[in-house]
Design an enzyme around this catalytic site. Structure first.
Site, PDB file in Angstrom:
ATOM      1  N   ASP A   1      -2.753   9.022  15.492  1.00 58.09           N
ATOM      2  CA  ASP A   1      -3.726   8.735  14.591  1.00 58.09           C
ATOM      3  C   ASP A   1      -4.240   6.851  14.582  1.00 58.09           C
ATOM      4  OD1 ASP A   1      -4.512   8.619  11.942  1.00 58.09           O
ATOM      5  OD2 ASP A   1      -3.148   8.084  10.888  1.00 58.09           O
TER       6      ASP A   1
ATOM      7  N   GLY B   1       0.522  -1.069   0.188  1.00 57.39           N
ATOM      8  CA  GLY B   1      -0.236  -0.097  -0.292  1.00 57.39           C
ATOM      9  C   GLY B   1       0.610   1.605  -0.206  1.00 57.39           C
TER      10      GLY B   1
ATOM     11  N   GLY C   1       0.877   5.255   1.443  1.00 60.99           N
ATOM     12  CA  GLY C   1       0.096   6.550   1.808  1.00 60.99           C
ATOM     13  C   GLY C   1       0.191   7.816   1.442  1.00 60.99           C
ATOM     14  N   GLY C   2       0.521   8.664   2.433  1.00 57.58           N
ATOM     15  CA  GLY C   2       0.798  10.123   2.427  1.00 57.58           C
ATOM     16  C   GLY C   2       2.405  10.147   2.695  1.00 57.58           C
TER      17      GLY C   2
ATOM     18  N   VAL D   1       4.625   0.855   0.941  1.00 59.38           N
ATOM     19  CA  VAL D   1       5.053  -0.072   2.157  1.00 59.38           C
ATOM     20  C   VAL D   1       4.885  -1.595   0.802  1.00 59.38           C
ATOM     21  CG1 VAL D   1       4.157  -1.457   4.153  1.00 59.38           C
ATOM     22  CG2 VAL D   1       3.966   0.872   4.214  1.00 59.38           C
TER      23      VAL D   1
HETATM   24  P1  ATP Z   1      -1.239   7.987   5.771  1.00 58.16           P
HETATM   25  O1  ATP Z   1       0.168   8.539   5.218  1.00 58.16           O
HETATM   26  O2  ATP Z   1      -2.729   8.529   5.668  1.00 58.16           O
HETATM   27  O3  ATP Z   1      -0.699   7.875   6.884  1.00 58.16           O
HETATM   28  P2  ATP Z   1      -1.497   4.751   5.498  1.00 58.16           P
HETATM   29  O4  ATP Z   1      -1.462   4.481   6.698  1.00 58.16           O
HETATM   30  O5  ATP Z   1      -2.244   4.265   4.739  1.00 58.16           O
HETATM   31  O6  ATP Z   1      -1.539   6.537   4.957  1.00 58.16           O
HETATM   32  P3  ATP Z   1       0.923   4.369   5.206  1.00 58.16           P
HETATM   33  O7  ATP Z   1       1.052   3.947   6.531  1.00 58.16           O
HETATM   34  O8  ATP Z   1       2.258   4.222   4.452  1.00 58.16           O
HETATM   35  O9  ATP Z   1      -0.066   4.741   5.253  1.00 58.16           O
HETATM   36  O10 ATP Z   1       0.742   2.910   5.163  1.00 58.16           O
HETATM   37  C1  ATP Z   1       0.374   2.268   3.287  1.00 58.16           C
HETATM   38  C2  ATP Z   1      -0.205   0.694   3.825  1.00 58.16           C
HETATM   39  O11 ATP Z   1       0.774  -0.086   3.691  1.00 58.16           O
HETATM   40  C3  ATP Z   1      -1.338   0.925   3.853  1.00 58.16           C
HETATM   41  O12 ATP Z   1      -2.490   0.041   3.572  1.00 58.16           O
HETATM   42  C4  ATP Z   1      -1.214  -0.213   5.089  1.00 58.16           C
HETATM   43  O13 ATP Z   1      -1.958  -1.307   5.667  1.00 58.16           O
HETATM   44  C5  ATP Z   1       0.116  -0.982   4.718  1.00 58.16           C
HETATM   45  N1  ATP Z   1       1.044  -1.527   5.930  1.00 58.16           N
HETATM   46  C6  ATP Z   1       1.424  -0.651   6.691  1.00 58.16           C
HETATM   47  N2  ATP Z   1       2.334  -1.010   7.925  1.00 58.16           N
HETATM   48  C7  ATP Z   1       2.100  -2.133   7.446  1.00 58.16           C
HETATM   49  C8  ATP Z   1       2.381  -3.673   7.595  1.00 58.16           C
HETATM   50  N3  ATP Z   1       3.722  -3.844   9.073  1.00 58.16           N
HETATM   51  N4  ATP Z   1       2.632  -4.933   7.284  1.00 58.16           N
HETATM   52  C9  ATP Z   1       1.377  -4.842   5.954  1.00 58.16           C
HETATM   53  N5  ATP Z   1       1.359  -3.639   5.743  1.00 58.16           N
HETATM   54  C10 ATP Z   1       1.166  -2.697   6.250  1.00 58.16           C
HETATM   55 MG    MG Z   2      -0.233   6.117   8.402  1.00 57.98          MG
END
Ligand code: ATP
Ligand code: MG
Ligand code: MG
Length: 296
Positions: free
Chosen positions: A155, A16, A18-19, A23
């Site tokens: 968050d 995924g 995010g901002g 990942v």
């Molecule tokens: P934001 O940037 O608004 O916080 P977000 O939380 O979706 O958005 P990230 O924290 O970068 O962004 O995570 C991106 C994606 O990766 C998410 O959809 C999350 O489900 C997945 N992800 C994050 N950490 C893990 C992990 N430890 N194991 C599996 N998937 C993960």
């Molecule tokens: Mg996040």
């Protein structure tokens, strides 16, 4: 070539983005275990601070908090001419939002690989109300540990409660976690506003009671299955704006939800208060959820 690319095999699929970055699922070439690795861009001038924060996250070890590993690695300094939004990271205990020119580094943050999150599981709890209770208890154990370290998650949402390979709930996405008492610099990410405590505004010192409001919304979502996304949005918006949630009962569990989402932070219990109360209200939790799931 940096250590990241020599140590890890990157799985094709992106878990995924995010901002703050992307990942990826990665396999470590030596221990042969799978990890989630987050790749973020950081400005060179804030690198030290962010690395320190990443190191702090790696020092947190708790069965209900997603594990972050030591030495978040940096590499590849790139000179950017363009104005580029460079945000803080999972190291964003911290810094965020400025749009500046400068030398940018890539940071690789190695985390425990999780398998889904609470948001995806809410629709499918039929026959499993006890699982929902266990997830909430694990969530509260993680939260009370984080708060005991003087850190607020900042968050919390059903998307940021992850499930590990044994189907245990863990708090993750600690990127914007902050020390209690530090000042709020940014607004939450999109979608997170339904969980944001009403008193949480720019310039206000962070308080762990803000997390409790978010946790109360999560508890409500677990206990009161909501049929559509639209309905969910309306309900949770009314909760945030007017403190109104349709909670029908007066039992211990209903009272707990009400107190957790109270607009008066002092009426909210602490995470350890909630934990202490849970065994007493377990039967109510499981029983009322079971009835609602079966439409009785
Ligand atoms: P934001 O940037 O608004 O916080 P977000 O939380 O979706 O958005 P990230 O924290 O970068 O962004 O995570 C991106 C994606 O990766 C998410 O959809 C999350 O489900 C997945 N992800 C994050 N950490 C893990 C992990 N430890 N194991 C599996 N998937 C993960
Ligand atoms: Mg996040
Ligand atoms: Mg997230």
């Amino acid at each position: 070539e940096g250590r990241f690319l020599t140590d890890f095999e990157v799985d094709d699929h992106l878990l995924g983005s995010g901002g703050f970055g992307c990942v990826y699922k990665c396999k470590h070439k030596l221990d042969l275990q799978n990890y989630a690795v987050k790749v973020v861009k950081i400005l060179k001038k804030t690198k030290k601070k962010i690395l320190r924060e990443a190191q702090f996250l790696a020092s947190v070890e708790h069965q209900s908090i997603v594990r972050y590993y030591q030495d978040a690695e940096e590499e590849d300094e790139i000179d950017t001419d363009e104005e580029e939004a460079v945000f803080g990271t999972e190291g964003n205990l911290l810094f965020s939002g400025s749009v500046e020119k400068g030398v940018v580094s890539l940071l690789f943050i190695q985390m425990e690989l999780c398998h889904g999150n609470l948001s995806e599981k809410l629709e499918n709890l039929v026959d499993n109300p006890e699982l929902a209770y266990n997830w909430f208890r694990q969530f509260m154990e993680g939260l009370s540990h984080l708060h005991s370290l003087g850190i607020a998650h900042n968050d919390l949402s059903t998307k940021n409660i992850f499930l590990d390979k044994n189907n245990n709930a863990k708090i993750g996405d600690l990127g914007v976690a902050k020390e209690v008492g530090s000042t709020i610099l940014t607004e939450d990410s999109l979608g997170a506003e339904l969980y944001r405590a009403p008193e949480k505004k720019k310039g206000v010192p962070i308080n762990s009671k803000m997390d409790i409001f978010s946790a109360g919304v999560i508890l409500y979502e677990l206990l009161y299955p909501i049929k559509t996304g639209f309905e969910r949005c309306l309900l949770l918006q009314a909760n945030r704006e007017k403190g109104e949630l349709p909670i029908d009962g007066h039992s211990g569990i209903d009272l707990l939800v009400k107190n957790m989402v109270s607009h008066h932070p002092r009426e909210r219990p602490t995470a350890s208060d909630v934990l202490a109360l849970l065994p007493e209200i377990k039967n109510e939790f499981v029983g009322s959820l079971d009835r609602r799931l079966r439409g009785i």
